[in-house]
Design an enzyme around this catalytic site. Structure first.
Site, PDB file in Angstrom:
ATOM      1  N   CYS A 119     -43.373  67.768  30.988  1.00  0.00           N
ATOM      2  CA  CYS A 119     -43.148  66.812  29.904  1.00  0.00           C
ATOM      3  C   CYS A 119     -43.990  67.201  28.676  1.00  0.00           C
ATOM      4  O   CYS A 119     -43.813  68.281  28.141  1.00  0.00           O
ATOM      5  CB  CYS A 119     -43.399  65.393  30.386  1.00  0.00           C
ATOM      6  SG  CYS A 119     -42.704  64.129  29.277  1.00  0.00           S
ATOM      7  N   HIS A 136     -39.345  65.490  34.817  1.00  0.00           N
ATOM      8  CA  HIS A 136     -40.498  65.286  35.698  1.00  0.00           C
ATOM      9  C   HIS A 136     -40.140  65.726  37.119  1.00  0.00           C
ATOM     10  O   HIS A 136     -39.475  64.972  37.849  1.00  0.00           O
ATOM     11  CB  HIS A 136     -40.897  63.809  35.707  1.00  0.00           C
ATOM     12  CG  HIS A 136     -41.546  63.361  34.452  1.00  0.00           C
ATOM     13  ND1 HIS A 136     -42.915  63.324  34.276  1.00  0.00           N
ATOM     14  CD2 HIS A 136     -41.008  62.958  33.265  1.00  0.00           C
ATOM     15  CE1 HIS A 136     -43.200  62.906  33.052  1.00  0.00           C
ATOM     16  NE2 HIS A 136     -42.066  62.677  32.429  1.00  0.00           N
ATOM     17  N   GLU A 158     -41.984  65.735  39.655  1.00  0.00           N
ATOM     18  CA  GLU A 158     -42.624  64.820  40.613  1.00  0.00           C
ATOM     19  C   GLU A 158     -41.854  63.526  40.783  1.00  0.00           C
ATOM     20  O   GLU A 158     -42.112  62.772  41.728  1.00  0.00           O
ATOM     21  CB  GLU A 158     -44.078  64.549  40.191  1.00  0.00           C
ATOM     22  CG  GLU A 158     -44.264  63.559  39.057  1.00  0.00           C
ATOM     23  CD  GLU A 158     -44.012  64.129  37.663  1.00  0.00           C
ATOM     24  OE1 GLU A 158     -43.542  65.272  37.551  1.00  0.00           O
ATOM     25  OE2 GLU A 158     -44.307  63.411  36.686  1.00  0.00           O
TER      26      GLU A 158
END
Length: 212
Positions: free
Chosen positions: A87, A192, A194
């Protein structure tokens, strides 16, 4: 193998660390370390720079820790260790960011971070949610992803690299929006990993196995 997740007060550290720790089970001997210590970043085998917030705030956070930018540059540029920016952490690889005002980036990949511009007024900014990833090149970090794998975004700005060869993936959000950039041992994702469930964990696992 030591993975340094850089803590400079601007990252979604808990979920990033959790996702990497999940993948270290598959990589025996790997150690994930959330750290703001320049010596640990400088000596790491993999470096991850998350980023949440604005471009200027994140750059300010990095600069506020003595020796941290120098340690990043030593690990990534001098030693050539694999680097993943996430990001705003990815956006900081650019030359310049135009969020709120003009800020200098790390200038590792020439380019500018600009506001997303959409003609379709039904599309909201920030761009938030899931989009199908369109890879522009075959890259080891994208191995085993399904075509147009859904990944998760939250952002209002995107990275426009100066050289087309540094653009690794895009998504369609009205217009083409940068989803990943990279060159040599550097890669950055606007999405993202994650938070991108199976596709994101595949990206992280590939990054752990990547030897550029």
């Amino acid at each position: 193998m030591t993975v340094a997740i850089v803590d400079y007060g601007s990252g979604n550290l808990h979920s990033v660390a959790k996702a990497f720790e999940c993948q270290t089970i598959k990589k025996k001997g790997a150690c994930v370390r959330v750290t703001d210590k320049p010596d640990e970043v400088a000596s790491a085998d993999r470096v991850v720079l998350p980023g949440v917030g604005s471009y200027g705030q994140c750059k300010e956070g990095l600069s506020a820790i003595d020796g941290l930018i120098e340690a990043l540059e030593f690990a990534v540029l001098a030693r050539g260790q694999p680097f993943l920016g996430i990001c705003v952490g990815m956006q900081l690889m650019s030359t310049t960011g135009l969020e709120h005002c003009q800020n200098k980036g790390l200038n590792w990949i020439p380019g500018v971070v600009r506001p997303i511009s959409v003609l379709d007024k039904s599309l909201k900014i920030p761009h938030m949610g899931w989009n199908g990833l369109e890879t522009a090149v075959d890259h080891p970090v994208f191995d085993d992803l399904e075509p147009e794998a859904d990944v998760y975004f939250v952002h209002s700005y995107h990275f426009e690299p100066e050289n087309d060869t540094d653009l690794l993936a895009t998504v369609k959000y009205g217009e083409s929006v940068t989803a990943a950039v990279g060159r040599d041992n550097l890669i950055g994702t606007q999405f993202h990993p994650e938070k991108s469930q199976g596709a994101g964990l595949t990206v992280i696992n590939n990054f752990m196995r990547w030897y550029p």
